[in-house]
Design a protein around this motif. Structure first.
Motif, PDB file in Angstrom:
ATOM      1  N   THR A  87       0.814  -1.213   0.000  1.00  0.00           N
ATOM      2  CA  THR A  87       0.000   0.000   0.000  1.00  0.00           C
ATOM      3  C   THR A  87       0.848   1.263   0.000  1.00  0.00           C
ATOM      4  N   LEU A  88       2.070   1.206   0.513  1.00  0.00           N
ATOM      5  CA  LEU A  88       2.921   2.387   0.627  1.00  0.00           C
ATOM      6  C   LEU A  88       3.019   3.148  -0.693  1.00  0.00           C
ATOM      7  N   GLN A  89       3.203   2.414  -1.780  1.00  0.00           N
ATOM      8  CA  GLN A  89       3.419   3.037  -3.084  1.00  0.00           C
ATOM      9  C   GLN A  89       2.153   3.672  -3.660  1.00  0.00           C
ATOM     10  N   THR A  90       1.017   3.426  -3.018  1.00  0.00           N
ATOM     11  CA  THR A  90      -0.248   4.000  -3.503  1.00  0.00           C
ATOM     12  C   THR A  90      -0.651   5.250  -2.725  1.00  0.00           C
ATOM     13  N   THR A  91       0.081   5.563  -1.668  1.00  0.00           N
ATOM     14  CA  THR A  91      -0.274   6.724  -0.850  1.00  0.00           C
ATOM     15  C   THR A  91       0.305   8.000  -1.444  1.00  0.00           C
ATOM     16  N   ARG A  92      -0.360   9.126  -1.150  1.00  0.00           N
ATOM     17  CA  ARG A  92       0.120  10.416  -1.656  1.00  0.00           C
ATOM     18  C   ARG A  92       1.378  10.868  -0.926  1.00  0.00           C
ATOM     19  N   ALA A  93       1.477  10.572   0.357  1.00  0.00           N
ATOM     20  CA  ALA A  93       2.616  11.008   1.177  1.00  0.00           C
ATOM     21  C   ALA A  93       3.173   9.819   1.954  1.00  0.00           C
ATOM     22  N   PRO A  94       3.932   8.934   1.290  1.00  0.00           N
ATOM     23  CA  PRO A  94       4.412   7.725   1.957  1.00  0.00           C
ATOM     24  C   PRO A  94       5.243   7.996   3.208  1.00  0.00           C
ATOM     25  N   ASP A  95       6.023   9.065   3.214  1.00  0.00           N
ATOM     26  CA  ASP A  95       6.845   9.375   4.380  1.00  0.00           C
ATOM     27  C   ASP A  95       5.981   9.744   5.585  1.00  0.00           C
ATOM     28  N   VAL A  96       4.900  10.468   5.354  1.00  0.00           N
ATOM     29  CA  VAL A  96       3.983  10.846   6.437  1.00  0.00           C
ATOM     30  C   VAL A  96       3.237   9.606   6.937  1.00  0.00           C
ATOM     31  N   VAL A  97       2.785   8.768   6.021  1.00  0.00           N
ATOM     32  CA  VAL A  97       2.095   7.528   6.402  1.00  0.00           C
ATOM     33  C   VAL A  97       3.027   6.655   7.241  1.00  0.00           C
ATOM     34  N   LEU A  98       4.292   6.562   6.848  1.00  0.00           N
ATOM     35  CA  LEU A  98       5.265   5.777   7.608  1.00  0.00           C
ATOM     36  C   LEU A  98       5.424   6.325   9.029  1.00  0.00           C
ATOM     37  N   GLU A  99       5.482   7.632   9.175  1.00  0.00           N
ATOM     38  CA  GLU A  99       5.590   8.235  10.514  1.00  0.00           C
ATOM     39  C   GLU A  99       4.362   7.888  11.362  1.00  0.00           C
ATOM     40  N   HIS A 100       3.177   7.920  10.749  1.00  0.00           N
ATOM     41  CA  HIS A 100       1.966   7.547  11.491  1.00  0.00           C
ATOM     42  C   HIS A 100       2.009   6.083  11.924  1.00  0.00           C
ATOM     43  N   LEU A 101       2.481   5.196  11.037  1.00  0.00           N
ATOM     44  CA  LEU A 101       2.583   3.778  11.392  1.00  0.00           C
ATOM     45  C   LEU A 101       3.411   3.598  12.660  1.00  0.00           C
ATOM     46  N   LEU A 102       4.549   4.283  12.705  1.00  0.00           N
ATOM     47  CA  LEU A 102       5.466   4.129  13.828  1.00  0.00           C
ATOM     48  C   LEU A 102       4.995   4.870  15.073  1.00  0.00           C
ATOM     49  N   ARG A 103       4.060   5.751  14.924  1.00  0.00           N
ATOM     50  CA  ARG A 103       3.444   6.434  16.061  1.00  0.00           C
ATOM     51  C   ARG A 103       2.317   5.573  16.637  1.00  0.00           C
ATOM     52  N   ILE A 104       1.515   4.977  15.744  1.00  0.00           N
ATOM     53  CA  ILE A 104       0.348   4.183  16.137  1.00  0.00           C
ATOM     54  C   ILE A 104       0.760   2.822  16.698  1.00  0.00           C
ATOM     55  N   GLY A 105       1.734   2.199  16.074  1.00  0.00           N
ATOM     56  CA  GLY A 105       2.175   0.863  16.485  1.00  0.00           C
ATOM     57  C   GLY A 105       3.534   0.896  17.152  1.00  0.00           C
ATOM     58  N   ARG A 106       3.756  -0.026  18.044  1.00  0.00           N
ATOM     59  CA  ARG A 106       5.082  -0.147  18.668  1.00  0.00           C
ATOM     60  C   ARG A 106       6.097  -0.616  17.624  1.00  0.00           C
ATOM     61  N   ARG A 107       5.586  -1.387  16.672  1.00  0.00           N
ATOM     62  CA  ARG A 107       6.379  -1.839  15.528  1.00  0.00           C
ATOM     63  C   ARG A 107       5.501  -1.710  14.290  1.00  0.00           C
ATOM     64  N   ALA A 108       6.159  -1.656  13.139  1.00  0.00           N
ATOM     65  CA  ALA A 108       5.408  -1.559  11.882  1.00  0.00           C
ATOM     66  C   ALA A 108       5.991  -2.515  10.848  1.00  0.00           C
ATOM     67  N   PHE A 109       5.098  -3.217  10.168  1.00  0.00           N
ATOM     68  CA  PHE A 109       5.477  -4.004   9.001  1.00  0.00           C
ATOM     69  C   PHE A 109       5.110  -3.199   7.764  1.00  0.00           C
ATOM     70  N   VAL A 110       6.043  -3.108   6.827  1.00  0.00           N
ATOM     71  CA  VAL A 110       5.782  -2.448   5.551  1.00  0.00           C
ATOM     72  C   VAL A 110       6.261  -3.383   4.450  1.00  0.00           C
ATOM     73  N   SER A 111       5.374  -3.667   3.488  1.00  0.00           N
ATOM     74  CA  SER A 111       5.790  -4.445   2.320  1.00  0.00           C
ATOM     75  C   SER A 111       5.419  -3.665   1.068  1.00  0.00           C
ATOM     76  N   PHE A 112       6.221  -3.849   0.023  1.00  0.00           N
ATOM     77  CA  PHE A 112       5.989  -3.116  -1.227  1.00  0.00           C
ATOM     78  C   PHE A 112       6.652  -3.840  -2.396  1.00  0.00           C
ATOM     79  N   PRO A 113       6.136  -3.593  -3.625  1.00  0.00           N
ATOM     80  CA  PRO A 113       6.806  -4.135  -4.801  1.00  0.00           C
ATOM     81  C   PRO A 113       8.077  -3.343  -5.059  1.00  0.00           C
TER      82      PRO A 113
END
Length: 195
Positions: A87-113
């Protein structure tokens, strides 16, 4: 039911009994596997109304929402894991989404093509056109992918942001490939991250 290779890696590495937020959860396949096999308390956020209906039909707690705008409303550290698969590659602001992931979760899994995979490179080099592959199955004008991320691009982003990589899996089909040559040989990547 067999999970997509990146989802199988994530499922194998989520701790039993944990709380998970799956962003871009699709039809809920990963959430259902985690619930049934690891007694995980899984919640989902999905943009596509049809996928939300499918996930809810499986008895899953999924709401319709957009990762680019709706993650800001989630409290800090409210989940053990925040998951963003393909999903990362489909977001408008991947860097902002990544920051939210790490704020919301103690850990984050990210997968991408991985857009630097050798087949993608060969298609551009020899055909001069954006590739259509098994993992990127639609023409450039119909793809939801708006950011063409590579393994090395993602590694640079997490290093720049001071994010710790706890695990990384690089896949070609359903088989792992070399970490060293991942940018060239991996069709998709899975990272486990924390602050």
């Amino acid at each position: 039911m067999s999970l997509r290779p990146d989802l199988a890696v994530i499922a194998a590495n989520v701790a039993k009994g944990s709380r998970v937020l799956d962003i871009g959860c699709g039809d809920g396949a990963l959430m259902a596997a985690l619930r049934d096999e690891k007694q995980v308390d899984a919640r989902g956020l999905e943009l596509d109304a049809g996928d939300v209906a499918s996930a809810v039909g499986r008895g899953l707690s999924v709401v319709q929402g957009d990762a680019d705008v709706d993650l800001a409303g989630y409290p800090d550290q409210s989940f053990d894991y925040a998951i963003l698969s393909q999903t990362l590659q489909t977001t408008r602001a991947p860097d902002v989404v990544l920051e939210h992931l790490l704020r919301i979760g103690r850990r984050a899994f990210v997968s991408f093509p991985n857009f630097a995979h050798w087949r993608v490179r060969a298609s551009l080099l020899w055909g001069g056109r954006m590739p259509v592959t098994r993992l990127l199955p639609v023409a450039w004008y119909a793809t939801p992918n708006i950011h063409h991320v590579t393994v090395d691009d993602f590694r640079a982003l997490v290093k720049e942001r001071g994010i710790t990589v706890e695990g990384a899996w690089f896949l070609s089909g359903d088989k792992r490939t070399s970490d060293l040559m991942a940018n060239l040989l991996a069709e998709h990547a899975v990272f486990l991250l924390r602050r």
